[in-house]
Design a protein around this motif. Sequence first.
Motif, PDB file in Angstrom:
ATOM      1  N   UNK A 177      49.632 -52.426 -37.114  1.00 42.67           N
ATOM      2  CA  UNK A 177      48.220 -52.026 -37.118  1.00 42.67           C
ATOM      3  C   UNK A 177      47.902 -51.234 -35.861  1.00 42.67           C
ATOM      4  N   UNK A 178      46.780 -50.559 -35.895  1.00 47.66           N
ATOM      5  CA  UNK A 178      46.325 -49.771 -34.737  1.00 47.66           C
ATOM      6  C   UNK A 178      47.438 -48.882 -34.206  1.00 47.66           C
ATOM      7  N   UNK A 179      48.073 -48.184 -35.103  1.00 49.00           N
ATOM      8  CA  UNK A 179      49.224 -47.362 -34.722  1.00 49.00           C
ATOM      9  C   UNK A 179      48.829 -46.238 -33.779  1.00 49.00           C
ATOM     10  N   UNK A 180      49.742 -45.925 -32.888  1.00 48.26           N
ATOM     11  CA  UNK A 180      49.542 -44.875 -31.895  1.00 48.26           C
ATOM     12  C   UNK A 180      50.620 -43.819 -32.057  1.00 48.26           C
ATOM     13  N   UNK A 181      50.358 -42.596 -31.621  1.00 51.39           N
ATOM     14  CA  UNK A 181      51.406 -41.563 -31.704  1.00 51.39           C
ATOM     15  C   UNK A 181      52.706 -41.990 -31.018  1.00 51.39           C
ATOM     16  N   UNK A 182      52.622 -42.768 -29.969  1.00 46.25           N
ATOM     17  CA  UNK A 182      53.834 -43.203 -29.270  1.00 46.25           C
ATOM     18  C   UNK A 182      54.635 -44.244 -30.047  1.00 46.25           C
ATOM     19  N   UNK A 183      54.103 -44.710 -31.169  1.00 40.85           N
ATOM     20  CA  UNK A 183      54.867 -45.591 -32.052  1.00 40.85           C
ATOM     21  C   UNK A 183      55.789 -44.798 -32.983  1.00 40.85           C
ATOM     22  N   UNK A 184      55.680 -43.493 -32.956  1.00 40.53           N
ATOM     23  CA  UNK A 184      56.530 -42.657 -33.800  1.00 40.53           C
ATOM     24  C   UNK A 184      57.999 -42.867 -33.450  1.00 40.53           C
ATOM     25  N   UNK A 185      58.784 -43.211 -34.458  1.00 38.07           N
ATOM     26  CA  UNK A 185      60.197 -43.508 -34.236  1.00 38.07           C
ATOM     27  C   UNK A 185      60.848 -43.846 -35.568  1.00 38.07           C
ATOM     28  N   UNK A 186      62.157 -43.914 -35.545  1.00 38.22           N
ATOM     29  CA  UNK A 186      62.895 -44.515 -36.653  1.00 38.22           C
ATOM     30  C   UNK A 186      62.975 -46.009 -36.362  1.00 38.22           C
ATOM     31  N   UNK A 187      62.567 -46.799 -37.319  1.00 40.17           N
ATOM     32  CA  UNK A 187      62.540 -48.251 -37.158  1.00 40.17           C
ATOM     33  C   UNK A 187      63.731 -48.863 -37.895  1.00 40.17           C
ATOM     34  N   UNK A 188      64.413 -49.768 -37.211  1.00 38.39           N
ATOM     35  CA  UNK A 188      65.586 -50.432 -37.748  1.00 38.39           C
ATOM     36  C   UNK A 188      65.373 -51.944 -37.777  1.00 38.39           C
ATOM     37  N   UNK A 189      65.910 -52.596 -38.789  1.00 38.95           N
ATOM     38  CA  UNK A 189      65.989 -54.047 -38.781  1.00 38.95           C
ATOM     39  C   UNK A 189      67.437 -54.434 -38.474  1.00 38.95           C
ATOM     40  N   UNK A 190      67.584 -55.587 -37.869  1.00 39.47           N
ATOM     41  CA  UNK A 190      68.909 -56.039 -37.462  1.00 39.47           C
ATOM     42  C   UNK A 190      68.962 -57.560 -37.475  1.00 39.47           C
ATOM     43  N   UNK A 206      70.551 -52.308 -40.331  1.00 39.68           N
ATOM     44  CA  UNK A 206      70.255 -51.547 -41.532  1.00 39.68           C
ATOM     45  C   UNK A 206      70.010 -50.093 -41.171  1.00 39.68           C
ATOM     46  N   UNK A 207      69.969 -49.257 -42.179  1.00 38.61           N
ATOM     47  CA  UNK A 207      69.565 -47.873 -41.958  1.00 38.61           C
ATOM     48  C   UNK A 207      68.081 -47.856 -41.664  1.00 38.61           C
ATOM     49  N   UNK A 208      67.661 -46.970 -40.845  1.00 33.53           N
ATOM     50  CA  UNK A 208      66.289 -46.956 -40.398  1.00 33.53           C
ATOM     51  C   UNK A 208      65.330 -46.319 -41.375  1.00 33.53           C
ATOM     52  N   UNK A 209      64.053 -46.508 -41.062  1.00 35.79           N
ATOM     53  CA  UNK A 209      62.994 -45.863 -41.812  1.00 35.79           C
ATOM     54  C   UNK A 209      62.057 -45.185 -40.813  1.00 35.79           C
ATOM     55  N   UNK A 210      61.691 -43.945 -41.111  1.00 37.48           N
ATOM     56  CA  UNK A 210      60.938 -43.140 -40.161  1.00 37.48           C
ATOM     57  C   UNK A 210      59.441 -43.424 -40.246  1.00 37.48           C
ATOM     58  N   UNK A 211      58.851 -43.688 -39.113  1.00 34.84           N
ATOM     59  CA  UNK A 211      57.406 -43.843 -38.987  1.00 34.84           C
ATOM     60  C   UNK A 211      56.885 -42.718 -38.109  1.00 34.84           C
ATOM     61  N   UNK A 212      55.946 -41.956 -38.636  1.00 38.21           N
ATOM     62  CA  UNK A 212      55.344 -40.860 -37.885  1.00 38.21           C
ATOM     63  C   UNK A 212      53.848 -41.097 -37.789  1.00 38.21           C
ATOM     64  N   UNK A 213      53.340 -41.147 -36.572  1.00 41.30           N
ATOM     65  CA  UNK A 213      51.914 -41.375 -36.344  1.00 41.30           C
ATOM     66  C   UNK A 213      51.316 -40.107 -35.771  1.00 41.30           C
ATOM     67  N   UNK A 214      50.400 -39.523 -36.494  1.00 44.15           N
ATOM     68  CA  UNK A 214      49.776 -38.282 -36.053  1.00 44.15           C
ATOM     69  C   UNK A 214      48.508 -38.581 -35.262  1.00 44.15           C
ATOM     70  N   UNK A 215      48.227 -37.707 -34.309  1.00 44.31           N
ATOM     71  CA  UNK A 215      47.041 -37.916 -33.455  1.00 44.31           C
ATOM     72  C   UNK A 215      45.810 -37.252 -34.045  1.00 44.31           C
TER      73      UNK A 215
END
Length: 121
Positions: free
Chosen positions: A83-96, A112-121
């Motif tokens: 929640x309350x995502x910020x542009x600096x949260x933009x990244x590929x997210x991995x579970x392990x 696991x293979x990652x999933x891309x999260x992109x947060x626009x400003x």
Amino acid sequence: VQLQASGGGLVQAGGSLRLSCAASGGTFSRYTLGWFRQAPGKEREFVVGINWSDGDTHYADSVKGRFTISRDNAKNTLYLQMNSLKPEDTAVYYCAANLREVVGVREMDYWGKGTLVTVSS
């Protein structure tokens, strides 16, 4: 154990996303699990972890109060509510995962293979 993250996408700043990580091939309830992320040009970093034994959670300071980790052992699935995502949260997210009670980039045995999260400003 095999892990597959999903749920990433493009979201505006202030918005929310829920990531899922489906597991197969192991006894899910016995694994300590974590979410990690890697932004472009940066090293992979810890986001949050959850122990298998007592469900204790640990969050990176940068996401405390905004992200929530949970697991559903019956569905062999790990979640990350963001929640309350910020542009600096933009990244590929991995579970392990690992079979110990420590969480860290160098501590995880299964990724696991990652999933891309992109947060626009």
